[in-house]
Write an enzyme that holds these catalytic residues in place. Structure first.
Site, PDB file in Angstrom:
ATOM      1  N   HIS A 188       0.822  -1.202   0.000  1.00 46.76           N
ATOM      2  CA  HIS A 188       0.000   0.000   0.000  1.00 46.76           C
ATOM      3  C   HIS A 188       0.862   1.260   0.000  1.00 46.76           C
ATOM      4  CE1 HIS A 188      -3.808  -2.280   1.209  1.00 46.76           C
ATOM      5  NE2 HIS A 188      -3.920  -1.845  -0.025  1.00 46.76           N
ATOM      6  N   ARG A 285     -15.741  18.540  -2.514  1.00 50.24           N
ATOM      7  CA  ARG A 285     -16.608  17.705  -1.674  1.00 50.24           C
ATOM      8  C   ARG A 285     -16.819  18.465  -0.361  1.00 50.24           C
ATOM      9  NH1 ARG A 285     -13.351  13.352  -4.253  1.00 50.24           N
ATOM     10  NH2 ARG A 285     -14.730  11.669  -4.894  1.00 50.24           N
ATOM     11  N   ARG A 321     -20.061  20.852  -4.347  1.00 51.46           N
ATOM     12  CA  ARG A 321     -21.157  19.912  -4.143  1.00 51.46           C
ATOM     13  C   ARG A 321     -21.713  20.118  -2.741  1.00 51.46           C
ATOM     14  NH1 ARG A 321     -19.732  13.669  -4.601  1.00 51.46           N
ATOM     15  NH2 ARG A 321     -18.876  13.967  -2.534  1.00 51.46           N
ATOM     16  N   GLU A 419     -24.856   9.524 -10.655  1.00 51.32           N
ATOM     17  CA  GLU A 419     -24.136   8.449  -9.975  1.00 51.32           C
ATOM     18  C   GLU A 419     -25.056   7.295  -9.575  1.00 51.32           C
ATOM     19  OE1 GLU A 419     -22.078  10.023  -6.538  1.00 51.32           O
ATOM     20  OE2 GLU A 419     -23.748  11.290  -5.974  1.00 51.32           O
ATOM     21  N   ASN A 442     -17.597   6.590  -9.113  1.00 48.63           N
ATOM     22  CA  ASN A 442     -17.372   5.706  -7.956  1.00 48.63           C
ATOM     23  C   ASN A 442     -18.692   5.075  -7.537  1.00 48.63           C
ATOM     24  OD1 ASN A 442     -14.879   6.919  -8.098  1.00 48.63           O
ATOM     25  ND2 ASN A 442     -15.264   8.335  -6.442  1.00 48.63           N
ATOM     26  N   ASP A 443     -19.696   5.924  -7.376  1.00 54.46           N
ATOM     27  CA  ASP A 443     -20.994   5.375  -6.987  1.00 54.46           C
ATOM     28  C   ASP A 443     -21.702   4.721  -8.159  1.00 54.46           C
ATOM     29  OD1 ASP A 443     -21.424   5.651  -4.193  1.00 54.46           O
ATOM     30  OD2 ASP A 443     -21.344   7.817  -4.490  1.00 54.46           O
ATOM     31  N   CYS A 490     -16.225  13.142 -12.602  1.00 55.83           N
ATOM     32  CA  CYS A 490     -15.435  13.532 -11.427  1.00 55.83           C
ATOM     33  C   CYS A 490     -15.097  12.350 -10.532  1.00 55.83           C
ATOM     34  CB  CYS A 490     -16.157  14.608 -10.629  1.00 55.83           C
ATOM     35  SG  CYS A 490     -17.673  14.008  -9.867  1.00 55.83           S
TER      36      CYS A 490
HETATM   37  C1  PEP Z   1     -18.492   9.471  -7.116  1.00 57.25           C
HETATM   38  O1  PEP Z   1     -19.377   8.786  -6.579  1.00 57.25           O
HETATM   39  O2  PEP Z   1     -17.882   9.134  -8.154  1.00 57.25           O
HETATM   40  C2  PEP Z   1     -18.099  10.763  -6.512  1.00 57.25           C
HETATM   41  C3  PEP Z   1     -17.301  11.610  -7.121  1.00 57.25           C
HETATM   42  O3  PEP Z   1     -18.586  11.036  -5.282  1.00 57.25           O
HETATM   43  P1  PEP Z   1     -17.991  10.374  -3.940  1.00 57.25           P
HETATM   44  O4  PEP Z   1     -16.779   9.565  -4.315  1.00 57.25           O
HETATM   45  O5  PEP Z   1     -17.662  11.512  -3.040  1.00 57.25           O
HETATM   46  O6  PEP Z   1     -19.118   9.545  -3.469  1.00 57.25           O
HETATM   47 MG    MG Z   2     -20.618   9.655  -5.026  1.00 56.72          MG
END
Ligand code: PEP
Ligand code: MG
Length: 530
Positions: A188, A285, A321, A419, A442-443, A490
Site C-alpha cells: 500500500h 466535496r 457539491r 451516480e 465511484n458510486d 469527477c
Molecule cells: C463518485 O461517486 O464518483 C463521486 C465523485 O462522489 P464520492 O466519491 O464523493 O461519493
Molecule cells: Mg458519489
C-alpha cells in the site's frame, strides 16, 4: 559518488538531502498481569481507538489520494475486525496472562511468518499493513498520537521500509523521493507513492547507515539508480532534466480540447494545485468542511470558505457539491439511524431534503459566495426529478429571502451528479432541469454492478471500466448534448489514462481528477488529440 541499483515503483528524478526515516517498532517486553479481565479491556479500548484513527486517516486521505486508494485504511480496519486476528491476541492475553502489548507483537510476528511463507506477492505485501495496524494499537495503548512529520526543506526519504500511515503523515510537498531498501511493488505504501506522484525506488541494494543522513543524493527511478554524493556532471544532468520537466509542465496549460479540473476537499488542497495547469475545480466535496469540525459550520463560516475557493480560481469554473453524507461518510454531530444497507439508504440529497435547515444554510452561503466567481452548485445522489424540483424551489425561496434582507447574492449554475443508474436512464429529462452534469463513477459503478465499492472481498472482480459503466457515460453525454448542457466526470475513473481517448471520443467536456493526476491526464488528453 556511490551508485546503488533499485526497482522503480513510480518514475521520476529528484535531487536533495537524504533524510533517514526510522521505523517505529521497538522490542516489547513481556509483563505478567494479575488482572486478565482488565488487560482484555485495555486491548478492547485500543482496538476501538485504532479503528477511530484509521477512519480519521481514511477521511484525511480521501482527497489527497482519491477514494480508491484511501480504502487502504479501510483494508487495515479489516484486520481489526477479523475474528482470527483479534481472537489470537485475546487468547494470548488469556493463556499467558501477558500484557496486551506483548500479545499484539507476538500475533504480528505469527502472521508475518505466515504471510512470508506464501508465494503470493499480494499477501506478502500485506505484512506492512499488519505492522501498521499493530502500531495503531500500540499507539492507543501508549496514549500518544503521532504528529504530522514536517521538514525544513524538501528531502529524499531513505528507509528500510515505510508504513502507509507514516507516509501519509509526512508533508507531501516536502518529499522529493522515496528510497527503500526493502518494500514491495504491491504494498500500500507503493500504491500511495504512485498516487501522490512521488518518485520511488524499492529494494535498493544498500545498508542504511546513519552517516548517510543529510548527504546530497539523486534518486532516479527512471534509470533505477540511487546515487549518494553525485559528482558535478550527474548533478548538472539531473538539474537540467528537472528544469526541462518544469518547462514542459508550464507550457502545458494550453487548452487540450476539454477542461482538466481538480477535485478538492478543503482549502488546504488548493495549495497542492499551485503551479498546476488546472482549468478549475470540478468537485469540491463540501462534506470535508463539515468533517473537520465538532459541530455544524455557520452560514458565515461556510461563506468565507466558499468565497476563498472562488477567489483562488478567478475566471475559472468552481463546482461545489452540497453536503454528501450517509453510508461511509458519517458526521459525528449529525447522528443517523443504523440501516441494514446504508449505501442504499439515507445518502446525499435524501439526507438534505429530510434535514432542510442544513441545506438552506449551505445554499444561502453558496448564493452569497457566488458573487465572487463562476460558482456551480452540484447535487449528489439524485435519482428523480422530484428531488431536483424540491431543491430548486428551496433555492428560489432563499434568493427571495436574501433579496428581502438586502443581502447580495449571485446566480450560480446548478447541476446534478449522475451516480445512480436511475439518473442515467432519465438523464434526458434531468438535462432539461439543470445546467450541467457531473458523472460520479465511484458510486455509479457500485450501483450498476451491485458491488460495494468498499468491499475488499470484491476488489479483484470490481471493474470500474465495466462496459456497462462506459455505455452509461456515453448515453449521459448524448442526452446532455442534445439538450445543450455539458458533462464532466469527477469519479476516480476520470484519472484512468487508459480511458482518456474513449472519453475524448465520447465528447466528455471535462475530467476532474485528484490534484496529483492533473498533469498526466492533461498530457494524455493532448496526445489523444494529435
Ligand atoms: C463518485 O461517486 O464518483 C463521486 C465523485 O462522489 P464520492 O466519491 O464523493 O461519493
Ligand atoms: Mg458519489
Amino acid at each position: 559518488m556511490q551508485i546503488y541499483q533499485g526497482k522503480p515503483v513510480f518514475e521520476g528524478v529528484a535531487i536533495g538531502k537524504i533524510r533517514i526515516h526510522k521505523q517505529e517498532g521497538q522490542t516489547i517486553a513481556f509483563v505478567k498481569v494479575e488482572d486478565i479481565h482488565k488487560e482484555l479491556e485495555r486491548f478492547g479500548y485500543a482496538r476501538v481507538e485504532a479503528l477511530k484513527k484509521l477512519r480519521e486517516w481514511y477521511h484525511h486521505s480521501l482527497d489527497k489520494i482519491g477514494k480508491a486508494n484511501a480504502t487502504i485504511f479501510e483494508a487495515q480496519e479489516i484486520f481489526l475486525s477479523d475474528e482470527n486476528y483479534v481472537g489470537d491476541i485475546e487468547n494470548l492475553i488469556n493463556t499467558l496472562s501477558c500484557n496486551a502489548e506483548y500479545a499484539i507483537g507476538a500475533v504480528q510476528e505469527k502472521y508475518r511468518f505466515l504471510f512470508e511463507q506464501t508465494d503470493d506477492d499480494y499477501m506478502k505485501a500485506r505484512i506492512s499493513d499488519l505492522k501498521d495496524v499493530s502500531e495503531r494499537l500500540l499507539e492507543a495503548l501508549r496514549g500518544d498520537a503521532l504528529e504530522e512529520e514536517t521538514f525544513l526543506e524538501p528531502v529524499i526519504i531513505l528507509a528500510e521500509d515505510i508504513l502507509p500511515s507514516e507516509l501519509m503523515r509526512m508533508e507531501q510537498e516536502m518529499v522529493l523521493a522515496l528510497v527503500l531498501t526493502k518494500g514491495s511493488f504491491y504494498s500500500h505504501t507503493a500504491i500511495l507513492a504512485r498516487t501522490m506522484g512521488i518518485p520511488t525506488l524499492i529494494q535498493v541494494n544498500l545498508n542504511v547507515d546513519a552517516d548517510m543522513d543529510e548527504q546530497i543524493a539523486v534518486a532516479d527511478s527512471e534509470s533505477g539508480v540511487f546515487i549518494i554524493q553525485p559528482d558535478q556532471s550527474v548533478t548538472a544532468q539531473v538539474k537540467q532534466r528537472l528544469q526541462q520537466a518544469k518547462c514542459e509542465e508550464s507550457a502545458d496549460d494550453q487548452p487540450v480540447g476539454m477542461r482538466i479540473c481538480a477535485n478538492i476537499g478543503s482549502l488546504k488542497d488548493l495549495e497542492s494545485l499551485d503551479g498546476k495547469p488546472v482549468d478549475g475545480i470540478g468537485l469540491m466535496r463540501s462534506e470535508f468542511v463539515f468533517f473537520e469540525r465538532e459541530d455544524f459550520p455557520s452560514e458565515d463560516e461556510q461563506f468565507e470558505i466558499y468565497r476563498t475557493v472562488l477567489q483562488a480560481m478567478p475566471e475559472k469554473k468552481v463546482v461545489i457539491r452540497v453536503l454528501d453524507i450517509g453510508a461511509d461518510k458519517q458526521c459525528a454531530y449529525l447522528p443517523m439511524e443504523k440501516e441494514e444497507n446504508p449505501a442504499l439508504g439515507m445518502r446525499g440529497v435524501r439526507v438534505l431534503l429530510e434535514n432542510q435547515q442544513i441545506l438552506r444554510t449551505q445554499l444561502r452561503a453558496l448564493l452569497r459566495a457566488s458573487v465572487y466567481g463562476e460558482l456551480h452548485i452540484l447535487y449528489p445522489m439524485v435519482t428523480g426529478l422530484e428531488e431536483v424540483h424540491s431543491i430548486k424551489e428551496i433555492l428560489i425561496s432563499l434568493e427571495k429571502e436574501l433579496q428581502e434582507q438586502g443581502i447580495v447574492y449571485g446566480h450560480p449554475k446548478q447541476g446534478v451528479m449522475i451516480e445512480t443508474p436511475a439518473a442515467v436512464i432519465i438523464s434526458d429529462m434531468l438535462a432539461e432541469e439543470v445546467d450541467f452534469f457531473s458523472v460520479g463513477t465511484n458510486d455509479l459503478t457500485q450501483y450498476t454492478l451491485a458491488m460495494d465499492r468498499q468491499s475488499p472481498w470484491l476488489a479483484d472482480i470490481y471493474q470500474p471500466r465495466h462496459p456497462a459503466v462506459l455505455r452509461m457515460i456515453r448515453l449521459v453525454v448524448e442526452n446532455a448534448h442534445k439538450k445543450g448542457i455539458e458533462v464532466a466526470i469527477c469519479g476516480e475513473l476520470s484519472a484512468d489514462t487508459t480511458l482518456t481517448k474513449e472519453f475524448v471520443q465520447m465528447g466528455v467536456d471535462e475530467l476532474s481528477v485528484a490534484p496529483g493526476y492533473v498533469s498526466s491526464v492533461r498530457r494524455k488528453c493532448k496526445e489523444c488529440r494529435k
